[in-house]
Scaffold this motif. Structure first.
Motif, mmCIF file in Angstrom:
data_model
loop_
_atom_site.group_PDB
_atom_site.id
_atom_site.type_symbol
_atom_site.label_atom_id
_atom_site.label_comp_id
_atom_site.label_asym_id
_atom_site.label_seq_id
_atom_site.Cartn_x
_atom_site.Cartn_y
_atom_site.Cartn_z
ATOM 1 N N VAL A 302 0.861 -1.170 0.000
ATOM 2 C CA VAL A 302 0.000 0.000 0.000
ATOM 3 C C VAL A 302 0.904 1.229 0.000
ATOM 4 C CG1 VAL A 302 -1.787 1.294 1.223
ATOM 5 C CG2 VAL A 302 -1.778 -1.217 1.311
ATOM 6 N N PHE A 303 0.575 2.211 -0.839
ATOM 7 C CA PHE A 303 1.369 3.439 -0.935
ATOM 8 C C PHE A 303 0.491 4.635 -0.575
ATOM 9 C CE2 PHE A 303 3.472 0.422 -3.668
ATOM 10 C CZ PHE A 303 4.811 0.611 -3.362
ATOM 11 N N VAL A 304 0.995 5.488 0.334
ATOM 12 C CA VAL A 304 0.266 6.674 0.775
ATOM 13 C C VAL A 304 1.185 7.884 0.769
ATOM 14 C CG1 VAL A 304 -1.209 5.252 2.257
ATOM 15 C CG2 VAL A 304 0.796 6.382 3.242
ATOM 16 N N GLY A 305 0.583 9.060 0.927
ATOM 17 C CA GLY A 305 1.332 10.306 1.088
ATOM 18 C C GLY A 305 0.966 10.937 2.413
ATOM 19 N N HIS A 306 0.531 12.213 2.379
ATOM 20 C CA HIS A 306 -0.055 12.919 3.518
ATOM 21 C C HIS A 306 0.977 13.402 4.533
ATOM 22 C CE1 HIS A 306 -3.455 14.252 5.827
ATOM 23 N NE2 HIS A 306 -3.193 13.472 6.857
ATOM 24 N N ASN A 307 1.811 12.506 5.080
ATOM 25 C CA ASN A 307 2.879 12.895 6.013
ATOM 26 C C ASN A 307 4.126 13.291 5.229
ATOM 27 O OD1 ASN A 307 1.401 10.757 8.118
ATOM 28 N ND2 ASN A 307 2.425 12.470 9.114
ATOM 29 N N HIS A 308 4.433 14.584 5.198
ATOM 30 C CA HIS A 308 5.563 15.051 4.398
ATOM 31 C C HIS A 308 6.906 14.648 5.001
ATOM 32 C CE1 HIS A 308 2.849 18.586 2.831
ATOM 33 N NE2 HIS A 308 2.307 17.393 2.653
ATOM 34 N N GLY A 309 6.937 14.393 6.293
ATOM 35 C CA GLY A 309 8.191 14.074 6.975
ATOM 36 C C GLY A 309 8.439 12.591 7.162
ATOM 37 N N LEU A 310 7.761 11.757 6.389
ATOM 38 C CA LEU A 310 7.957 10.308 6.435
ATOM 39 C C LEU A 310 8.145 9.776 5.016
ATOM 40 C CD1 LEU A 310 5.073 9.385 8.934
ATOM 41 C CD2 LEU A 310 7.488 9.779 9.483
ATOM 42 N N ASP A 311 9.087 8.859 4.837
ATOM 43 C CA ASP A 311 9.256 8.243 3.507
ATOM 44 C C ASP A 311 9.610 6.757 3.606
ATOM 45 O OD1 ASP A 311 11.940 8.124 4.215
ATOM 46 O OD2 ASP A 311 12.678 9.181 2.428
ATOM 47 N N TRP A 312 9.252 6.116 4.731
ATOM 48 C CA TRP A 312 9.673 4.740 4.947
ATOM 49 C C TRP A 312 8.683 3.721 4.400
ATOM 50 C CZ3 TRP A 312 5.673 2.976 7.852
ATOM 51 C CH2 TRP A 312 5.098 3.807 8.822
ATOM 52 N N CYS A 313 9.206 2.511 4.225
ATOM 53 C CA CYS A 313 8.409 1.314 3.953
ATOM 54 C C CYS A 313 8.651 0.332 5.087
ATOM 55 C CB CYS A 313 8.825 0.642 2.643
ATOM 56 S SG CYS A 313 8.279 1.476 1.139
ATOM 57 N N CYS A 314 7.589 -0.258 5.630
ATOM 58 C CA CYS A 314 7.705 -1.255 6.695
ATOM 59 C C CYS A 314 6.791 -2.433 6.390
ATOM 60 C CB CYS A 314 7.313 -0.660 8.043
ATOM 61 S SG CYS A 314 8.464 0.550 8.724
ATOM 62 N N PRO A 315 7.226 -3.646 6.707
ATOM 63 C CA PRO A 315 6.346 -4.805 6.507
ATOM 64 C C PRO A 315 5.229 -4.838 7.534
ATOM 65 C CG PRO A 315 8.412 -5.470 7.522
ATOM 66 C CD PRO A 315 8.556 -4.019 7.200
ATOM 67 N N TYR A 316 4.066 -5.303 7.092
ATOM 68 C CA TYR A 316 2.897 -5.453 7.954
ATOM 69 C C TYR A 316 2.202 -6.748 7.541
ATOM 70 C CZ TYR A 316 -1.702 -4.538 10.037
ATOM 71 O OH TYR A 316 -2.871 -4.624 10.754
ATOM 72 N N ARG A 317 2.237 -7.718 8.409
ATOM 73 C CA ARG A 317 1.746 -9.055 8.082
ATOM 74 C C ARG A 317 2.494 -9.548 6.835
ATOM 75 N NH1 ARG A 317 -3.439 -9.425 10.584
ATOM 76 N NH2 ARG A 317 -3.298 -8.133 12.469
#
Length: 369
Positions: A302-317
């Motif tokens: 899943v790819f989102v924006g909204h938070n300008h100060g975050l650019d990470w990818c993390c695993p979820y399940r």
């Protein structure tokens, strides 16, 4: 022998009756070299065109945003572009037709002949916010309507402060741009508008399904509704019943699941990224979409924006939750601008991602499969 990618649009006119009729089906041929067999997407997030439109600063930021997009497009030469919401800052736009700013935002992609799709963010149809300083001396500034910008004409526009609805914005984009694959989603999902799926074919065979969901905000609550979740469940089971075709999801505002995986004090493995400067500003409620996504083995990220100060990818399940990179010079924050790149390879299948910065540098490479 040439290899081609086909991007088809399924515009679902009824909530649970997917149709692929002549008026609902569009195919774009995307050539790729047989050696690479890759489909590359550039994601432009939080451009915020039209911010402080009545000042000299505002239009200057829009020009800077165009430079960022141009740099990314020239360095990456993607097959496709996703505009991941907050394309404009509608709450700062006094003219009646905010599509004039939207049109400027997509111009770097359009001028290079690259097809694109868009999804709405919370600022795209936000009501006009009257600046409090306008009510002190010397009062409301002299507003320049039509907008004095040489890149497009706003002739005849007047200051109305009424805003432009999601439906109007999407209709204007689709009707006036042959390269736009955006769609007005099913009426049963309104007030959310940008709900649709784009199947991508490689040499006639399904490569990946790209889903776009409206996460709300602006004129209605920030949420992916239960109806949208059920729509996704029904459509994905209809067109991908055995989950053989990988699926990638795009919406603007992160779900509450992002809070569960958010790194603390820096970014550490298995997460990958470069900035973690604020807390996740999640949707107001969770209405079931994440439970459905985690149960489908075909959903990769899943790819989102909204938070300008975050650019990470993390695993979820069994999937990945990723932020894009703040692309626009509009909006809050002084972090360097860039774009998240998504690359889908056909043979063998893989999904990878990295961030391309305005200065041409690359970082945060990650394999999502």
């Amino acid at each position: 022998m040439a290899c081609y990618f086909y991007l088809t649009v399924l515009s679902l006119s009824l909530l649970f009756q997917p149709t692929v009729g002549s008026s609902d089906h569009q195919t774009v041929v995307l050539p790729s070299t047989p050696e690479n067999r890759i489909f590359k997407i550039a994601i432009f997030a939080d451009l915020h065109f039209g911010e402080d439109a009545w000042t000299d600063w505002g239009p200057e930021q829009d020009l800077n945003s165009i430079k960022v997009m141009s740099s990314v497009l020239d360095n990456e030469t993607p097959d496709f572009v996703v505009y991941l919401g907050d394309v404009i800052t509608a709450n700062n736009i006094p003219i009646a037709n905010a599509s004039l700013y939207w049109d400027q935002a997509v111009s770097p992609t359009r001028s290079r002949g690259i097809p694109w799709a868009s999804v709405f963010g919370n600022h795209d149809d936000a009501p006009f916010e009257w600046p409090i300083e306008w009510f002190a001396a010397p009062g409301v500034p002299r507003l320049l309507c039509p907008v004095p910008n040489s890149s497009y004409s706003a002739l005849g526009e007047e200051c109305s402060f009424r805003g432009t609805s999601r439906l109007e914005l999407m209709k204007n984009e689709v009707d006036n741009n042959v390269l736009s694959l955006s769609r007005i989603g099913p009426q049963g999902l309104w007030p959310g508008i940008s709900n649709y799926v784009l199947p991508v074919l490689s040499d006639g065979k399904p490569l990946v399904h790209l889903y776009f969901l409206d996460s709300g905000g602006g004129t209605y609550p920030q949420v992916v509704s239960a109806a949208q979740a059920e729509w996704f469940k029904h459509v994905s089971e209809e067109i991908n019943p055995d989950s053989r075709v990988p699926e990638v999801i795009f919406w603007h505002i992160p779900s509450k699941a992002y809070r569960k995986v958010a790194p603390i004090f820096g970014i550490h493995k298995p997460c990958v990224g470069s900035i973690n400067k604020e807390k996740v500003a999640a949707q107001e409620a969770e209405m079931g979409i994440m439970k459905i996504l985690v149960k489908r083995p075909s959903v990769k990220a899943v790819f989102v924006g909204h938070n300008h100060g975050l650019d990470w990818c993390c695993p979820y399940r069994k999937l990945w939750l990723c932020f894009a990179r703040h692309t626009g010079y509009g909006g809050y924050g002084n972090w360097a601008r860039g774009s998240r790149i998504l690359q889908i390879s056909d043979d063998p299948f893989s999904v990878s991602s990295w961030i391309r910065m305005e200065d041409g540098s690359v970082h945060s490479e990650v394999i999502l499969t």
